[in-house]
Enzyme design. Structure first.
Site, PDB file in Angstrom:
ATOM      1  N   HIS A 135     -10.662  -6.104  -2.196  1.00 42.85           N
ATOM      2  CA  HIS A 135     -11.882  -5.903  -1.290  1.00 42.85           C
ATOM      3  C   HIS A 135     -12.998  -5.229  -1.904  1.00 42.85           C
ATOM      4  O   HIS A 135     -12.797  -4.148  -2.316  1.00 42.85           O
ATOM      5  CB  HIS A 135     -11.359  -5.017  -0.034  1.00 42.85           C
ATOM      6  CG  HIS A 135     -10.227  -5.615   0.620  1.00 42.85           C
ATOM      7  ND1 HIS A 135     -10.321  -6.850   1.351  1.00 42.85           N
ATOM      8  CD2 HIS A 135      -9.019  -5.491   0.881  1.00 42.85           C
ATOM      9  CE1 HIS A 135      -9.254  -7.232   2.117  1.00 42.85           C
ATOM     10  NE2 HIS A 135      -8.373  -6.406   1.963  1.00 42.85           N
ATOM     11  N   ASN A 162       2.018  -5.232  -2.984  1.00 48.12           N
ATOM     12  CA  ASN A 162       0.487  -5.751  -2.684  1.00 48.12           C
ATOM     13  C   ASN A 162      -0.378  -4.554  -2.433  1.00 48.12           C
ATOM     14  O   ASN A 162       0.490  -3.364  -1.786  1.00 48.12           O
ATOM     15  CB  ASN A 162       0.703  -6.613  -1.513  1.00 48.12           C
ATOM     16  CG  ASN A 162      -0.788  -6.998  -0.997  1.00 48.12           C
ATOM     17  OD1 ASN A 162      -1.480  -7.667  -2.053  1.00 48.12           O
ATOM     18  ND2 ASN A 162      -1.485  -6.832   0.042  1.00 48.12           N
ATOM     19  N   GLU A 204       0.727  -1.285   0.025  1.00 47.04           N
ATOM     20  CA  GLU A 204       0.116  -0.077   0.079  1.00 47.04           C
ATOM     21  C   GLU A 204       0.979   1.241  -0.024  1.00 47.04           C
ATOM     22  O   GLU A 204       0.744   2.231   0.948  1.00 47.04           O
ATOM     23  CB  GLU A 204      -0.950  -0.045   1.113  1.00 47.04           C
ATOM     24  CG  GLU A 204      -1.823  -1.233   1.273  1.00 47.04           C
ATOM     25  CD  GLU A 204      -2.726  -1.472   2.392  1.00 47.04           C
ATOM     26  OE1 GLU A 204      -2.757  -0.436   3.309  1.00 47.04           O
ATOM     27  OE2 GLU A 204      -3.545  -2.282   2.442  1.00 47.04           O
ATOM     28  N   ASP A 235     -12.203 -10.233  -0.498  1.00 45.59           N
ATOM     29  CA  ASP A 235     -13.526 -10.395   0.194  1.00 45.59           C
ATOM     30  C   ASP A 235     -14.616  -9.399  -0.522  1.00 45.59           C
ATOM     31  O   ASP A 235     -14.247  -8.662  -1.244  1.00 45.59           O
ATOM     32  CB  ASP A 235     -13.473 -10.126   1.567  1.00 45.59           C
ATOM     33  CG  ASP A 235     -13.240  -8.684   2.149  1.00 45.59           C
ATOM     34  OD1 ASP A 235     -12.964  -7.785   1.144  1.00 45.59           O
ATOM     35  OD2 ASP A 235     -12.838  -8.500   3.154  1.00 45.59           O
ATOM     36  N   GLU A 286      -6.318 -10.708  -0.797  1.00 42.30           N
ATOM     37  CA  GLU A 286      -7.028 -10.514   0.313  1.00 42.30           C
ATOM     38  C   GLU A 286      -8.622 -10.406  -0.044  1.00 42.30           C
ATOM     39  O   GLU A 286      -9.377  -9.688   0.443  1.00 42.30           O
ATOM     40  CB  GLU A 286      -6.812  -9.140   0.798  1.00 42.30           C
ATOM     41  CG  GLU A 286      -5.295  -8.938   1.178  1.00 42.30           C
ATOM     42  CD  GLU A 286      -5.088  -7.830   1.927  1.00 42.30           C
ATOM     43  OE1 GLU A 286      -5.630  -6.776   2.506  1.00 42.30           O
ATOM     44  OE2 GLU A 286      -3.671  -7.444   2.159  1.00 42.30           O
TER      45      GLU A 286
HETATM   46  O1  9MR Z   1      -7.816  -7.963   8.455  1.00 43.81           O
HETATM   47  C1  9MR Z   1      -6.791  -6.982   9.254  1.00 43.81           C
HETATM   48  C2  9MR Z   1      -7.426  -6.539  10.524  1.00 43.81           C
HETATM   49  O2  9MR Z   1      -7.579  -7.574  11.362  1.00 43.81           O
HETATM   50  C3  9MR Z   1      -6.601  -5.611  11.350  1.00 43.81           C
HETATM   51  O3  9MR Z   1      -7.245  -4.953  12.247  1.00 43.81           O
HETATM   52  C4  9MR Z   1      -6.303  -4.292  10.075  1.00 43.81           C
HETATM   53  C5  9MR Z   1      -5.548  -3.107  10.430  1.00 43.81           C
HETATM   54  O4  9MR Z   1      -4.964  -2.274   9.586  1.00 43.81           O
HETATM   55  O5  9MR Z   1      -5.530  -4.858   8.919  1.00 43.81           O
HETATM   56  C6  9MR Z   1      -6.443  -5.903   8.370  1.00 43.81           C
HETATM   57  O6  9MR Z   1      -5.919  -6.160   7.197  1.00 43.81           O
HETATM   58  C7  9MR Z   1      -5.521  -5.490   6.176  1.00 43.81           C
HETATM   59  C8  9MR Z   1      -4.331  -6.115   5.384  1.00 43.81           C
HETATM   60  O7  9MR Z   1      -3.205  -6.234   6.395  1.00 43.81           O
HETATM   61  C9  9MR Z   1      -3.861  -4.950   4.646  1.00 43.81           C
HETATM   62  N1  9MR Z   1      -5.001  -4.566   3.383  1.00 43.81           N
HETATM   63  C10 9MR Z   1      -6.368  -4.128   4.332  1.00 43.81           C
HETATM   64  C11 9MR Z   1      -6.666  -5.301   5.039  1.00 43.81           C
HETATM   65  C12 9MR Z   1      -7.982  -4.892   5.668  1.00 43.81           C
HETATM   66  O8  9MR Z   1      -7.834  -3.840   6.198  1.00 43.81           O
END
Ligand code: 9MR
Length: 452
Positions: free
Chosen positions: A240, A204, A163, A271, A269
């Site tokens: 997402h 990513n 990111e 969903d 990722e």
């Molecule tokens: O699913 C993850 C969640 O449990 C955490 O609280 C969050 C914190 O930033 O991160 C989520 O996963 C993220 C991933 O690491 C990177 N892309 C976005 C995902 C969803 O927020």
């Protein structure tokens, strides 16, 4: 019954072993199996791909969670356990234990493991932000070496940088960008290549799933890296989706244009918020797009049951909060070429379903080094069953620690399971399942079933 149970276990084991080998070598088609695969991982393996899930170590003690993971998926991404704030909370103090809980189980099943993530502005340990440029440079290198070194040779692909771009295609003003400048991404990838030469190195990001200013900026970076020999092997598309951010119409074309640069692409990722057939058809589109791009090596969904999703209220996953398979699950399995229908040799002709009000039981055991999960399928004969008792005898040393969807008489030796309220009635030819988890060696059990 025993033969059925062993056949099914052996078939799954073969497919899973093949999936691991495939994952290590990239996208190579697996020779077709006689039966349509009945799990996401096995179906994906038959298409030369992995199908993974984000897993949280905090839920591993929940039998249904772990059982669904290891039964359905042949890949995993630790959801938070490899992030900087967890894994290096203080400078040069590494905390690998939470992620190890996941990777140890994954490795014992030859799963494809994605490492997530090394350099990211979010979930960053507080001490990193206060460093000056020289110290930040050293800390980033040390972090990559320390984390990648711990799992050297075990990780299929790392999200080296996550990111790093804004929606308009400019660089995100993270601490890395601000203190180290544009070159930090290249430095991270070069360091990562040296740290584990066998891992695929990915960039990513989210909202890069169609062609837009952000994905164009990532595209230009990958093109530049390729032209200058900066090591990069793959691009991860988080994917997402919801109604405000739907699957773009050029989703497949976008994957393909990156693949054409000479990198693998992965859906990292996935969903999709929603429910029913709308959600199912969106999942189908994503899976079909990956299957249509030969360099799309795998798909990871961002969680297992809806209740543990980072956006649970949008019910974006394949399993509902009780681990029921949603229409989206069936759509994904079918798109991968699998089928929930029992394979034609189950029951085989020499082992027909029992007659009258009788029942049959089979056990499928997932065994790892010092534990096991048993899944028992109770099938009614040609008559209605209104209640059932399944008896198994565990090998010496095996102890059941938890179970689901059945009452249990004990934990060792000969154990009887009886139906609970909702699964005693089984229509002719239909099945219900219950399960148990334990320690020791729990394989090679022969179940018997008595109907009432
Ligand atoms: O699913 C993850 C969640 O449990 C955490 O609280 C969050 C914190 O930033 O991160 C989520 O996963 C993220 C991933 O690491 C990177 N892309 C976005 C995902 C969803 O927020």
């Amino acid at each position: 019954m025993v033969i059925r149970s062993l056949r099914s276990t052996a078939r799954k084991a073969l497919v899973f072993a093949a999936a691991g080998a495939l994952a290590a070598s990239g996208a190579v088609a697996l020779a077709g199996t006689a039966d349509a695969a009945s799990t996401l991982g096995a179906a994906a393996a038959a298409r030369g791909r992995y199908f993974g899930a984000a897993v949280s170590s905090g839920h591993l003690g929940e039998a249904q969670y772990t059982n669904t993971w290891v039964t359905e998926f042949n890949g995993v991404t630790p959801e938070n356990e490899m992030k900087w704030d967890t894994i290096e909370p203080n400078r040069n103090q590494f905390n690998f234990a939470p992620a190890d809980q996941i990777t140890t189980q994954a490795r014992s099943r030859s799963m494809t493991i994605r490492g997530h993530t090394l350099v990211w502005h979010s979930q960053l340990a507080g001490w990193v932000s206060g460093l000056d440029a020289t110290n930040l440079q050293t800390a980033m290198t040390n972090h990559i070496n320390g984390v990648m070194g711990h799992w050297k040779g075990q990780i299929y692909a790392w999200d080296v940088v996550n990111e790093a771009f804004e929606e308009n295609g400019t660089r995100r003003q993270s601490v890395f960008q601000q203190k180290l400048g544009n070159g930090y991404i290249e430095q991270a990838f070069r360091t990562a290549r040296a740290a584990d030469p066998n891992a695929k190195l990915c960039y990513n990001d989210y909202n890069t799933d169609g062609q837009n200013a952000k994905s164009n900026a990532v595209f230009a970076m990958v093109q530049d890296f390729k032209s200058r020999g900066v090591p990069i092997d793959c691009v991860g598309f988080q994917s997402h989706f919801n109604s405000a951010s739907p699957v773009p119409s050029d989703y497949q074309a976008n994957l393909q244009r990156f693949a054409n640069l000479g990198v693998d692409v992965q859906i990292t990722e996935l969903d999709i918020e929603g429910s029913g057939t709308t959600q199912a058809s969106n999942y189908t589109r994503v899976v079909n797009a990956c299957l249509a791009v030969s360099r799309c090596t795998g798909i990871t969904v961002w969680g297992i049951p809806d209740k543990y999703s980072w956006r649970a209220s949008g019910t974006p996953l394949l399993f509902d909060s009780n681990y029921g398979k949603k229409p989206a699950y069936t759509a994904v399995l079918n798109a991968l070429g699998g089928s929930s229908d029992p394979p034609p040799d189950n029951p085989p002709p020499d082992n027909p379903p029992p007659a009258g009000g009788a029942c049959a039981a089979t056990v499928t055991t997932n065994q790892w080094q010092d534990g096991f999960v048993g899944t028992v399928r109770v099938t009614a004969g040609t008559g209605q069953v209104n209640g059932w008792t399944v008896t198994i005898t565990l090998p010496a040393g095996a102890t059941i620690t938890s179970g689901w969807n059945a009452n249990r008489s004990g934990n060792t030796g000969t154990v009887q399971f009886t139906n609970v309220g909702f699964n005693g009635a089984v229509a002719p030819g239909q099945s219900v399942e219950f399960g148990y988890q334990g320690t020791g060696t729990g394989s090679d059990v022969t179940p018997s079933c008595a109907a009432s």
